[in-house]
Design a protein around this motif. Structure first.
Motif, PDB file in Angstrom:
ATOM      1  N   TYR A  32       0.828  -1.202   0.000  1.00 32.08           N
ATOM      2  CA  TYR A  32       0.000   0.000   0.000  1.00 32.08           C
ATOM      3  C   TYR A  32       0.865   1.254   0.000  1.00 32.08           C
ATOM      4  O   TYR A  32       1.872   1.317   0.713  1.00 32.08           O
ATOM      5  CB  TYR A  32      -0.912   0.008   1.221  1.00 32.08           C
ATOM      6  CG  TYR A  32      -1.843  -1.182   1.307  1.00 32.08           C
ATOM      7  CD1 TYR A  32      -2.864  -1.345   0.379  1.00 32.08           C
ATOM      8  CD2 TYR A  32      -1.696  -2.126   2.323  1.00 32.08           C
ATOM      9  CE1 TYR A  32      -3.736  -2.433   0.462  1.00 32.08           C
ATOM     10  CE2 TYR A  32      -2.561  -3.215   2.416  1.00 32.08           C
ATOM     11  CZ  TYR A  32      -3.573  -3.357   1.477  1.00 32.08           C
ATOM     12  OH  TYR A  32      -4.425  -4.438   1.555  1.00 32.08           O
ATOM     13  N   LYS A  33       0.437   2.244  -0.761  1.00 29.84           N
ATOM     14  CA  LYS A  33       1.209   3.484  -0.820  1.00 29.84           C
ATOM     15  C   LYS A  33       0.306   4.674  -1.118  1.00 29.84           C
ATOM     16  O   LYS A  33      -0.752   4.539  -1.742  1.00 29.84           O
ATOM     17  CB  LYS A  33       2.336   3.392  -1.845  1.00 29.84           C
ATOM     18  CG  LYS A  33       1.959   2.861  -3.209  1.00 29.84           C
ATOM     19  CD  LYS A  33       3.227   2.638  -4.038  1.00 29.84           C
ATOM     20  CE  LYS A  33       2.905   1.963  -5.373  1.00 29.84           C
ATOM     21  NZ  LYS A  33       2.683   0.508  -5.205  1.00 29.84           N
ATOM     22  N   ILE A  34       0.777   5.824  -0.653  1.00 24.51           N
ATOM     23  CA  ILE A  34       0.079   7.101  -0.831  1.00 24.51           C
ATOM     24  C   ILE A  34       1.096   8.112  -1.307  1.00 24.51           C
ATOM     25  O   ILE A  34       2.223   8.160  -0.805  1.00 24.51           O
ATOM     26  CB  ILE A  34      -0.548   7.573   0.496  1.00 24.51           C
ATOM     27  CG1 ILE A  34      -1.597   6.570   0.994  1.00 24.51           C
ATOM     28  CG2 ILE A  34      -1.168   8.972   0.346  1.00 24.51           C
ATOM     29  CD1 ILE A  34      -2.036   6.809   2.433  1.00 24.51           C
ATOM     30  N   LEU A  35       0.705   8.946  -2.271  1.00 26.29           N
ATOM     31  CA  LEU A  35       1.590   9.998  -2.762  1.00 26.29           C
ATOM     32  C   LEU A  35       1.004  11.358  -2.397  1.00 26.29           C
ATOM     33  O   LEU A  35      -0.200  11.589  -2.543  1.00 26.29           O
ATOM     34  CB  LEU A  35       1.742   9.901  -4.280  1.00 26.29           C
ATOM     35  CG  LEU A  35       2.759  10.854  -4.908  1.00 26.29           C
ATOM     36  CD1 LEU A  35       4.181  10.484  -4.489  1.00 26.29           C
ATOM     37  CD2 LEU A  35       2.642  10.844  -6.423  1.00 26.29           C
ATOM     38  N   ILE A  36       1.863  12.252  -1.926  1.00 29.60           N
ATOM     39  CA  ILE A  36       1.465  13.619  -1.596  1.00 29.60           C
ATOM     40  C   ILE A  36       2.446  14.553  -2.288  1.00 29.60           C
ATOM     41  O   ILE A  36       3.653  14.321  -2.245  1.00 29.60           O
ATOM     42  CB  ILE A  36       1.459  13.845  -0.071  1.00 29.60           C
ATOM     43  CG1 ILE A  36       0.396  12.960   0.583  1.00 29.60           C
ATOM     44  CG2 ILE A  36       1.190  15.314   0.259  1.00 29.60           C
ATOM     45  CD1 ILE A  36       0.726  12.504   1.953  1.00 29.60           C
ATOM     46  N   HIS A  37       1.938  15.573  -2.937  1.00 25.89           N
ATOM     47  CA  HIS A  37       2.833  16.471  -3.667  1.00 25.89           C
ATOM     48  C   HIS A  37       2.567  17.926  -3.326  1.00 25.89           C
ATOM     49  O   HIS A  37       1.447  18.329  -3.037  1.00 25.89           O
ATOM     50  CB  HIS A  37       2.705  16.250  -5.183  1.00 25.89           C
ATOM     51  CG  HIS A  37       1.369  16.627  -5.759  1.00 25.89           C
ATOM     52  ND1 HIS A  37       1.062  17.920  -6.137  1.00 25.89           N
ATOM     53  CD2 HIS A  37       0.263  15.887  -6.022  1.00 25.89           C
ATOM     54  CE1 HIS A  37      -0.175  17.949  -6.614  1.00 25.89           C
ATOM     55  NE2 HIS A  37      -0.678  16.730  -6.544  1.00 25.89           N
ATOM     56  N   GLY A  38       3.662  18.684  -3.364  1.00 29.00           N
ATOM     57  CA  GLY A  38       3.568  20.128  -3.286  1.00 29.00           C
ATOM     58  C   GLY A  38       3.495  20.688  -4.693  1.00 29.00           C
ATOM     59  O   GLY A  38       2.880  20.095  -5.572  1.00 29.00           O
ATOM     60  N   GLY A 156     -16.883  25.383   3.627  1.00 28.40           N
ATOM     61  CA  GLY A 156     -16.924  25.781   2.231  1.00 28.40           C
ATOM     62  C   GLY A 156     -15.712  26.537   1.745  1.00 28.40           C
ATOM     63  O   GLY A 156     -15.714  27.052   0.622  1.00 28.40           O
ATOM     64  N   GLN A 157     -14.664  26.599   2.577  1.00 26.00           N
ATOM     65  CA  GLN A 157     -13.482  27.369   2.208  1.00 26.00           C
ATOM     66  C   GLN A 157     -12.289  26.449   1.955  1.00 26.00           C
ATOM     67  O   GLN A 157     -11.883  25.681   2.825  1.00 26.00           O
ATOM     68  CB  GLN A 157     -13.124  28.360   3.327  1.00 26.00           C
ATOM     69  CG  GLN A 157     -11.891  29.203   3.030  1.00 26.00           C
ATOM     70  CD  GLN A 157     -12.101  30.122   1.832  1.00 26.00           C
ATOM     71  OE1 GLN A 157     -13.006  30.947   1.823  1.00 26.00           O
ATOM     72  NE2 GLN A 157     -11.261  29.962   0.818  1.00 26.00           N
ATOM     73  N   LEU A 158     -11.736  26.526   0.738  1.00 25.78           N
ATOM     74  CA  LEU A 158     -10.490  25.834   0.444  1.00 25.78           C
ATOM     75  C   LEU A 158      -9.319  26.602   1.053  1.00 25.78           C
ATOM     76  O   LEU A 158      -9.366  27.827   1.155  1.00 25.78           O
ATOM     77  CB  LEU A 158     -10.292  25.702  -1.070  1.00 25.78           C
ATOM     78  CG  LEU A 158     -11.288  24.824  -1.820  1.00 25.78           C
ATOM     79  CD1 LEU A 158     -11.068  24.932  -3.321  1.00 25.78           C
ATOM     80  CD2 LEU A 158     -11.194  23.367  -1.374  1.00 25.78           C
ATOM     81  N   LEU A 159      -8.271  25.855   1.434  1.00 26.72           N
ATOM     82  CA  LEU A 159      -7.117  26.476   2.084  1.00 26.72           C
ATOM     83  C   LEU A 159      -5.816  25.892   1.539  1.00 26.72           C
ATOM     84  O   LEU A 159      -5.724  24.682   1.285  1.00 26.72           O
ATOM     85  CB  LEU A 159      -7.177  26.265   3.600  1.00 26.72           C
ATOM     86  CG  LEU A 159      -8.364  26.922   4.322  1.00 26.72           C
ATOM     87  CD1 LEU A 159      -8.444  26.437   5.766  1.00 26.72           C
ATOM     88  CD2 LEU A 159      -8.267  28.445   4.269  1.00 26.72           C
ATOM     89  N   ASN A 160      -4.835  26.755   1.362  1.00 27.73           N
ATOM     90  CA  ASN A 160      -3.501  26.351   0.950  1.00 27.73           C
ATOM     91  C   ASN A 160      -2.769  25.792   2.171  1.00 27.73           C
ATOM     92  O   ASN A 160      -2.632  26.481   3.180  1.00 27.73           O
ATOM     93  CB  ASN A 160      -2.768  27.573   0.386  1.00 27.73           C
ATOM     94  CG  ASN A 160      -1.374  27.257  -0.111  1.00 27.73           C
ATOM     95  OD1 ASN A 160      -1.043  26.110  -0.367  1.00 27.73           O
ATOM     96  ND2 ASN A 160      -0.559  28.286  -0.255  1.00 27.73           N
ATOM     97  N   THR A 161      -2.313  24.556   2.084  1.00 28.41           N
ATOM     98  CA  THR A 161      -1.744  23.891   3.258  1.00 28.41           C
ATOM     99  C   THR A 161      -0.428  23.221   2.886  1.00 28.41           C
ATOM    100  O   THR A 161      -0.324  22.570   1.844  1.00 28.41           O
ATOM    101  CB  THR A 161      -2.730  22.835   3.807  1.00 28.41           C
ATOM    102  OG1 THR A 161      -3.979  23.487   4.095  1.00 28.41           O
ATOM    103  CG2 THR A 161      -2.207  22.194   5.081  1.00 28.41           C
ATOM    104  N   ASN A 162       0.554  23.383   3.736  1.00 24.21           N
ATOM    105  CA  ASN A 162       1.870  22.814   3.487  1.00 24.21           C
ATOM    106  C   ASN A 162       1.778  21.305   3.238  1.00 24.21           C
ATOM    107  O   ASN A 162       1.192  20.569   4.040  1.00 24.21           O
ATOM    108  CB  ASN A 162       2.762  23.105   4.697  1.00 24.21           C
ATOM    109  CG  ASN A 162       4.167  22.607   4.533  1.00 24.21           C
ATOM    110  OD1 ASN A 162       4.450  21.452   4.804  1.00 24.21           O
ATOM    111  ND2 ASN A 162       5.057  23.474   4.098  1.00 24.21           N
ATOM    112  N   ALA A 163       2.357  20.843   2.139  1.00 26.54           N
ATOM    113  CA  ALA A 163       2.258  19.429   1.769  1.00 26.54           C
ATOM    114  C   ALA A 163       2.951  18.525   2.782  1.00 26.54           C
ATOM    115  O   ALA A 163       2.510  17.388   3.017  1.00 26.54           O
ATOM    116  CB  ALA A 163       2.835  19.214   0.376  1.00 26.54           C
TER     117      ALA A 163
END
Length: 260
Positions: A32-38, A156-163
């Motif tokens: 199992y694996k998960i990828l997260i990107h900035g 209802g608010q999207l937010l920029n969050t450190n990857a």
């Protein structure tokens, strides 16, 4: 259940050849694996074309409304979907997500101290606002989640969050029931003693050394939140954390290992 969580950033995303090779190494991870990107540099490129001036303080982007629209378009759109398409090409069945999708990653607007970061999200302690149930459901059904660095606040608010923050909190949320390894991948061999010498990387950094290097300004800018998130993950149940090149994901050596 053993899970590899890999965060990629820097030139690994900007340069097409590095992105291809990074994703190939990611796909070679067993289980199992998960990828997260900035994607900060791609956002910089697009903001320059659009005449939107960036503002970075202490390694973090100040996000006004105009900048938020830009990073949502860049992170959740252009970058995320291109990465998912490449993973499909490499026979990894991936699903691109932001934090709002499936309520996977909920955050709150960063509280003002002496800096107003704008529409920047922080995540509650110890991964409690992560939808671990849905993430594990996807993994068990052989779907690899690919998260960009956009979250939401439930209002209802999207937010920029450190990857890096997203990666560490997802790792923590899964660590109660699973053995989780967290890998921060970028274009360097590890955390460098000398930024001009790629061979000067630390093979191991403990928390005491990190605090000392931070105090003495040996590490700075974006490396500070990366290491803060790395140690936060270790302190909250994640079994292993490393920083280095994607080609060394399966190699116990040739990267920086974090320990408490």
């Amino acid at each position: 259940m053993r899970i590899h969580i890999v965060k990629i950033g820097g030139n690994l995303i900007n340069k097409e050849n590095l992105l291809h090779s990074s994703l190939k190494y990611f796909c070679k991870l067993r289980g199992y694996k998960i990828l997260i990107h900035g994607g900060g540099r791609k956002a910089d490129e697009i903001s320059n074309k659009m005449g939107i001036q960036k503002n970075i303080v202490q390694g973090r982007r100040i996000t006004d409304k105009e900048t938020l629209d830009l990073v949502v378009m860049t992170y959740a759109g252009i970058l995320n979907k291109n990465i998912v398409a490449l993973l499909q090409y490499y026979k990894c069945n991936a699903l691109g997500l932001c934090g709002a999708d499936g309520n996977c990653v909920q955050s709150f607007i960063r509280k003002e101290t002496n800096i107003d970061y704008g529409y920047v999200g922080d995540i509650d302690i110890k991964g409690e606002n992560i939808n671990a149930f849905l993430i594990k459901f996807l993994l068990r059904n052989h779907i690899t989640p690919v998260f960009c660095s956009i979250t939401h606040n439930g209002l209802g608010q999207l937010l920029n969050t450190n990857a890096d923050t997203i990666a560490s909190n997802i790792a923590i949320s899964l660590a109660n029931e699973c053995k989780v390894e967290l890998h921060f991948c970028f274009e360097k061999k590890g955390v460098l003693r000398d930024i001009k010498d790629n061979e000067s990387y630390f093979h191991e950094i403990n928390f005491h050394l990190f605090k000392k290097m931070k105090k003495n300004h040996i590490i700075k800018d974006g490396m500070i939140p990366k290491l803060e998130n790395a140690f936060f993950a270790l302190q909250n149940g994640v079994s292993k954390v490393s920083i280095g090149l994607p080609e060394n994901l399966n190699n116990v050596n040739n990267k920086t290992i974090l320990c408490l």
